[in-house]
Design a protein around this motif. Structure first.
Motif, PDB file in Angstrom:
ATOM      1  N   TRP A   1       0.835  -1.209   0.000  1.00  0.00           N
ATOM      2  CA  TRP A   1       0.000   0.000   0.000  1.00  0.00           C
ATOM      3  C   TRP A   1       0.867   1.256   0.000  1.00  0.00           C
ATOM      4  N   PHE A   2       1.817   1.337   0.936  1.00  0.00           N
ATOM      5  CA  PHE A   2       2.648   2.532   1.080  1.00  0.00           C
ATOM      6  C   PHE A   2       4.083   2.189   0.683  1.00  0.00           C
ATOM      7  N   GLY A   3       4.463   2.637  -0.477  1.00  0.00           N
ATOM      8  CA  GLY A   3       5.763   2.318  -1.048  1.00  0.00           C
ATOM      9  C   GLY A   3       5.600   1.806  -2.455  1.00  0.00           C
TER      10      GLY A   3
ATOM     11  N   ASP B   1      11.505  11.747   0.548  1.00  0.00           N
ATOM     12  CA  ASP B   1      10.197  11.627   1.193  1.00  0.00           C
ATOM     13  C   ASP B   1       9.870  10.181   1.563  1.00  0.00           C
ATOM     14  N   MET B   2      10.885   9.375   1.778  1.00  0.00           N
ATOM     15  CA  MET B   2      10.628   7.960   2.041  1.00  0.00           C
ATOM     16  C   MET B   2       9.852   7.736   3.333  1.00  0.00           C
ATOM     17  N   TRP B   3       9.704   8.777   4.153  1.00  0.00           N
ATOM     18  CA  TRP B   3       8.886   8.641   5.363  1.00  0.00           C
ATOM     19  C   TRP B   3       7.478   8.201   5.015  1.00  0.00           C
ATOM     20  N   VAL B   4       6.968   8.602   3.841  1.00  0.00           N
ATOM     21  CA  VAL B   4       5.620   8.181   3.446  1.00  0.00           C
ATOM     22  C   VAL B   4       5.558   6.663   3.354  1.00  0.00           C
ATOM     23  N   HIS B   5       6.614   6.049   2.838  1.00  0.00           N
ATOM     24  CA  HIS B   5       6.665   4.588   2.762  1.00  0.00           C
ATOM     25  C   HIS B   5       6.782   3.973   4.154  1.00  0.00           C
TER      26      HIS B   5
ATOM     27  N   CYS C   1       5.385   1.183   9.107  1.00  0.00           N
ATOM     28  CA  CYS C   1       5.681   0.869  10.518  1.00  0.00           C
ATOM     29  C   CYS C   1       4.413   1.017  11.360  1.00  0.00           C
ATOM     30  N   TYR C   2       3.640   2.047  11.071  1.00  0.00           N
ATOM     31  CA  TYR C   2       2.373   2.250  11.779  1.00  0.00           C
ATOM     32  C   TYR C   2       1.403   1.096  11.533  1.00  0.00           C
ATOM     33  N   SER C   3       1.472   0.509  10.334  1.00  0.00           N
ATOM     34  CA  SER C   3       0.564  -0.596  10.010  1.00  0.00           C
ATOM     35  C   SER C   3       0.774  -1.796  10.925  1.00  0.00           C
TER      36      SER C   3
ATOM     37  N   GLY D   1       5.646  14.203  -0.491  1.00  0.00           N
ATOM     38  CA  GLY D   1       5.216  14.195   0.897  1.00  0.00           C
ATOM     39  C   GLY D   1       4.208  15.288   1.180  1.00  0.00           C
ATOM     40  N   GLN D   2       4.372  16.436   0.537  1.00  0.00           N
ATOM     41  CA  GLN D   2       3.444  17.545   0.753  1.00  0.00           C
ATOM     42  C   GLN D   2       2.034  17.214   0.277  1.00  0.00           C
ATOM     43  N   GLN D   3       1.920  16.426  -0.778  1.00  0.00           N
ATOM     44  CA  GLN D   3       0.582  16.008  -1.217  1.00  0.00           C
ATOM     45  C   GLN D   3      -0.109  15.165  -0.147  1.00  0.00           C
TER      46      GLN D   3
END
Length: 552
Positions: free
Chosen positions: A345-347, A357-361, A366-368, A452-454
């Motif tokens: 899903w994320f990545g 902006d790899m924090w989005v991945h 990690c939260y999942s 990331g801003q999106q």
């Protein structure tokens, strides 16, 4: 990508001390090669890649690769020169266009091709790159990437690729950036007889070749980012299952070494379907029904290769048998299956345009893990798991990396990023809305590359509150915000001390034994509405909030 094994709790530095330490660190410098790898020059943006056909032969004994890649693209403007990427230790023998060889030059790991006449905006064209050589052997996959050459328990060859970060051009020619993905892809891999290749998508056929090799043809019918494209070569056994998901029946295919077959059937049955149920509930339908879901035995710990997730957690729960949260909840599931699958899903479906902006991945994935624990064992368990993971946070630098040079930020993008998301959920204080935001991200940015801003703008819009300053504090600065409080004339005053001007995170406070209530301090002293507060009875919800607290 999975995080390195970090189980030591480092002491938190005071914000001023940490800031001083950072100022003393030498400023990182970047080279022309970094810009060629991570930037968006005209030679890259002039064409939109539509389709690849990667057709390679792997000489396992020599650790040698040879073959070609077809580039099919649409011109976004008129141009005569474009860039693709291939590491300099691999040789480009020809670039063919309409049956003729094109001139090309190399600079670092970039290749520049010149066409005989202008390619006109809107036209669809194609060229083929023929190449060969000894690809980089990974020193410590998946973090230090390349190709892994190993052997199974029977001494048979076992080979895999893992290249996130360093780039897919470490082993095959492509437009090696995250901002532009192909719409679909064909992957043809010839391997010595007796071995199998497992790549992304669905197997369309096999063919025995005259030289004793067998070619495996895989088709990816969805967009895919370059670092997800994978080879997995070995003496694989196969078994399968079906999951009845939100979008219908989803095929589950498992490719494992023969010695792992019995363990795999038990471990995968215990983890995969519960994982899919949780991820679909929180993030929306699995993004790759057309290509299916696969787990593949790998000679490294694991990687989120789209529709062919690499698995190497040794069929143990936790992270190689360890609970990263130190709460007991991490021992109840296979970390690699849950985490690497969460990247679908994320990545993979939602891919950032720049690795900065790899924090989005990683933050969402990690939260999942906490959301999976919550799905299985209840909300309190999930919150305990996420709280426990803070022991891995180092607060060593910004989570967002520098743009345009292929550089990611701090590894805190995992656990600190997950804590940040959990704080947003707590501050929004509406779990149904939060679930809709997460599912909405999956739907709105389905199969897209984003900034990331999106993502931040979408969350702000759907939450009905501007969290931009909260994101800025946690993503752009190492220091934690500190809630300072004092009593003055019987009233509780508070303010945030933060690196971001106007930082305004709503936070839960209470008097001992009372109910939590929300207050919204800013960076200026103001009265906090907490009747009955004294210096000794004020409690801040530091279980769900990752913040510092100081009572004067």
């Amino acid at each position: 990508m999975l995080l390195r094994k970090t189980l030591l709790l480092l002491p938190l530095l005071g914000s001023s001390l940490l800031a001083s330490a950072q100022l003393m660190q030498p400023k990182e410098t970047f080279t022309r090669a970094d810009s060629l790898r991570g930037g968006q020059p005209a030679e890259r943006t002039c064409y939109d890649i539509n389709y690849y056909h990667l057709d390679v032969k792997l000489d396992v004994a020599r650790k040698y690769i040879s073959g070609s890649n077809l580039f099919r693209f649409t011109a976004t403007r008129d141009f005569t020169r474009l860039q693709f990427d291939l590491f300099a230790n691999l040789e480009v023998s020809k670039v063919l266009y309409k049956g003729k060889a094109l001139p090309f030059t190399r600079e670092a790991n970039a290749v520049f091709v010149t066409f005989p006449q202008a390619i006109k905006q809107g036209s669809r064209e194609e060229f083929t790159v023929e190449y060969s050589g000894f690809p980089t052997i990974a020193k410590k996959a998946p973090w230090d990437g390349g190709v892994v050459f190993a052997q199974d328990a029977a001494g048979q060859p076992w080979v895999a690729t893992a290249c996130q970060g360093v780039g897919a051009s470490i082993w095959w020619p492509n437009k090696d950036q995250q901002a532009d993905e192909v719409d679909s892809m064909r992957i043809s891999v010839a391997v010595p007889a007796g071995l199998k290749d497992v790549s992304n998508g669905r197997l369309r056929g096999t063919k025995k070749l005259p030289d004793g090799y067998t070619r495996f043809d895989w088709a990816v019918r969805n967009p895919i980012n370059n670092y997800d494209v994978a080879l997995n070569v070995g003496n694989y056994a196969h078994f399968s299952d079906v999951y009845q998901g939100e979008s219908g029946p989803l095929t589950l295919d498992y490719w494992v070494l023969p010695e792992n077959l019995a363990k795999a059937k038990t471990q995968f049955a215990a983890n995969v379907k519960p994982m899919l149920k949780s991820m679909e509930a929180w993030f929306g339908p699995y993004p790759w029904y057309r290509d299916g879901y696969k787990l593949v035995d790998a000679p490294h710990l694991g990687m989120e290769h789209q529709s062919a997730v690499a698995y190497g957690n040794k069929y143990r729960n936790g992270y190689l048998g360890n609970d990263r949260s130190n709460t007991g909840w991490g021992d109840k599931f296979d970390f690699i299956i849950i985490h690497e699958s969460g990247h679908e899903w994320f990545g993979n479906s939602i891919t950032t345009k720049d690795i900065a902006d790899m924090w989005v991945h990683e933050s969402f994935t990690c939260y999942s893990e906490g959301l999976f624990v919550e799905t299985q064992y209840g909300k309190q368990a999930g919150q305990e798991y996420l709280h426990g993971q803070r022991r891995n946070i180092q607060n060593d630098g910004p989570i967002i990396g520098p743009y345009g040079v292929n550089k990611e930020g701090s590894g805190d993008m995992y656990d600190k990023g997950a804590s940040m998301l959990n704080m947003l959920r707590t501050a929004i204080n509406d779990d149904a809305k939060w679930r809709n935001i997460l599912r909405g991200l999956g739907k709105t940015f389905y199969h897209q590359t984003v900034t990331g801003q999106q993502v931040i703008a979408y969350i702000n819009k759907e939450a009905g509150r501007d969290f931009s300053r909260v994101f800025a504090q946690y993503l752009q600065h190492a220091e934690l915000p500190v809630l300072e409080m004092r009593l003055e004339k019987g009233q509780l005053l508070g303010r945030w001390v933060a690196s971001v001007p106007g930082f305004d995170l709503p936070v839960r406070v209470r008097t001992k034994g009372g109910e939590y209530r929300f207050v919204t301090p800013t960076t200026k002293w103001a009265v906090l509405d907490l009747p009955g507060a004294t210096k000794d009875n004020v409690e801040v919800d530091t279980f769900n909030y990752y913040v510092g607290v100081l009572m004067d």
